[in-house]
Design a protein around this motif. Structure first.
Motif, PDB file in Angstrom:
ATOM      1  N   TYR A 135      22.596  -1.570 -37.697  1.00 47.27           N
ATOM      2  CA  TYR A 135      21.616  -2.508 -37.136  1.00 47.27           C
ATOM      3  C   TYR A 135      21.918  -2.810 -35.672  1.00 47.27           C
ATOM      4  N   LEU A 138      20.704  -0.022 -33.568  1.00 50.63           N
ATOM      5  CA  LEU A 138      19.432   0.494 -34.062  1.00 50.63           C
ATOM      6  C   LEU A 138      18.564   1.070 -32.951  1.00 50.63           C
ATOM      7  N   THR A 214      20.521  -1.992 -45.204  1.00 45.39           N
ATOM      8  CA  THR A 214      21.186  -2.394 -43.958  1.00 45.39           C
ATOM      9  C   THR A 214      20.681  -3.746 -43.474  1.00 45.39           C
ATOM     10  N   TYR A 215      19.374  -3.945 -43.475  1.00 44.08           N
ATOM     11  CA  TYR A 215      18.797  -5.208 -43.019  1.00 44.08           C
ATOM     12  C   TYR A 215      19.237  -6.358 -43.925  1.00 44.08           C
ATOM     13  N   LYS A 218      22.854  -7.185 -43.070  1.00 37.07           N
ATOM     14  CA  LYS A 218      22.935  -7.841 -41.762  1.00 37.07           C
ATOM     15  C   LYS A 218      22.535  -9.304 -41.853  1.00 37.07           C
ATOM     16  N   MET A 283      13.126  -5.303 -40.850  1.00 39.86           N
ATOM     17  CA  MET A 283      13.746  -5.489 -39.540  1.00 39.86           C
ATOM     18  C   MET A 283      13.387  -6.868 -38.978  1.00 39.86           C
TER      19      MET A 283
END
Length: 435
Positions: A135, A138, A214-215, A218, A283
């Motif tokens: 991230y 990114l 991943t988001y 994070k 995102m």
């Protein structure tokens, strides 16, 4: 190039759309990332910045590729390529091509998906690799993908001229059309490595799931907990991607694989557009956690899962109908069908069965309705403070309506009078009773 290369829109619209997508899509990816991550998701804030700084503003915010970004992409691509080549899988035959060829695939997508997700989560759990690094880099990753995928499309263009993998290849005589739409239908490296399976499925669709997780991670690291909006978004996207890999062999019969050639439109789109645009609602939610409440969250989740299921059942119904040559049950009774004959580019006469009952009796492309609604339900947890999270839903609607038109035009050219008969039995293109 055969009938599949004919333009279904006017030449002016076709060239205008191709040139605009070639020129505008790369910077749009960066602008969307910048707005989601650094401009509070606000298009107005981005517009004010660009109006003040002009072209230099775009140059200043453009994150140029770094060594870290290149390493992440290289490791991911090599891992997915190895899984595609080395994992066992059932032998699956694709549909007969316009030139009379029948491609053969190895169906190991579910196993590759499971190994990818378990490996990624294990690397995080055991402290070997932190997905937050993805991230944090990114923008650089998207930038590297933009340029690297353009180079890859040039490679495909040259390969199509010099070393095509099958007779389903050729030039339209226009370099822009050839680059945009592609030269080859089934390009391969060697005998076994199918390029479109890699770009579309193993890189593009797999990255959707990887980035969704991943988001999630994070946001958890930023706030110490996960918002219910992020959970709903992530679960629905993972359900959709899981459905995709469960049905991957069916995807090899769709327009993306069986009719669209390997060029900028398909390959650059899957390598860049899918990981950046398709994942964009998640995102946005990283920095914009929303508390929906359990009742609202569960309602959205249930509605989204229902849409994904209906989308899957539409595809399953047609796939079973084709595999059994129409000798199956559709909604508890024998299917209604049309036997249509057509001629390949080599002059052979073939027959196809056109399903006119079940989901496919409601509209010729009814399966696009639950797909669009599913995208809406995994976006709506972001609520309505900003428009940009809904860009994917708008884009998907335009894409699928255009694809339905292209598919109808292709089938009209292929089946002739049989397609006219089919449209008489199934008059609506996408939305029953409306369109």
């Amino acid at each position: 190039m055969g009938s599949d290369s004919k333009m279904v829109h006017s030449p002016l619209v076709t060239f205008a759309s191709m040139l605009s997508l070639l020129c505008l899509c790369p910077p749009f990816v960066i602008l969307l990332w910048y707005t989601m991550v650094h401009a509070d998701g606000s298009v107005t804030q981005l517009w004010s910045y660009l109006r003040e700084h002009g072209h230099n503003g775009l140059i200043e915010i453009w994150p140029w590729p770094t060594g870290t970004a290149l390493k992440i992409i290289a490791c991911y691509a090599a891992f997915e390529a190895a899984l595609q080549l080395l994992l066992p899988g059932k032998r699956v035959e694709g549909p007969i091509s316009p030139a009379g060829n029948r491609p053969v695939y190895k169906a190991n997508g579910v196993l590759a998906y499971a190994i990818t997700m378990v490996t990624y989560l294990s690397l995080w759990w055991f402290g070997i690799f932190n997905p937050s690094i993805v991230y944090d880099h990114l923008g650089e990753i998207f930038s590297a993908l933009i340029f690297g995928s353009l180079v890859f499309c040039i490679f495909l263009h040259i390969k199509g001229h010099l070393a095509p993998s099958s007779s389903d290849s050729g030039s339209s005589g226009n370099i822009i059309i050839d680059f945009y739409w592609g030269m080859e239908l089934y390009p391969r490296i060697g005998k076994d490595f199918d390029i479109k399976v890699f770009t579309n499925c193993r890189f593009g669709m797999m990255s959707w799931a990887v980035l969704a997780v991943t988001y999630c991670i994070k946001q958890y690291e930023m706030y110490g907990h996960l918002s219910d909006s992020m959970l709903v978004n992530t679960i629905l996207m993972l359900v959709y991607v899981t459905k995709f890999f469960w049905w991957e062999a069916g995807y090899w019969n769709t327009m993306d694989i069986a009719h669209d050639r390997a060029g900028f439109y398909i390959c650059w789109g899957c390598l860049v557009w899918v990981p950046s645009i398709y994942t964009s609602p998640g995102m946005y939610l990283v920095n914009h956690p929303v508390n929906l409440g359990s009742q609202v969250a569960l309602s959205i989740l249930a509605a989204g899962i229902l849409c994904v299921y209906i989308n899957y059942d539409c595809d399953r119904q047609r796939q079973e109908f084709r595999q059994t040559n129409g000798k199956c049950s559709v909604w508890g009774k024998a299917p209604s069908k049309i036997v249509a004959s057509y001629t390949t580019t080599s002059g052979e006469t073939k027959t196809s069965l056109l399903l006119t009952s079940g989901w496919w009796g409601l509209a010729r492309h009814f399966h696009y309705v639950p797909e669009i609604l599913g995208a809406f339900f995994w976006t709506v947890p972001a609520l309505f403070n900003h428009f940009l999270p809904y860009f994917y839903v708008v884009f998907l609607t335009i894409l699928l309506f255009d694809r339905a038109k292209r598919d109808d035009d292709r089938c009209r050219s292929k089946y002739g009078k049989y397609w006219k008969l089919y449209c008489g039995k199934v008059p609506y293109r996408i939305v029953p009773g409306v369109y």
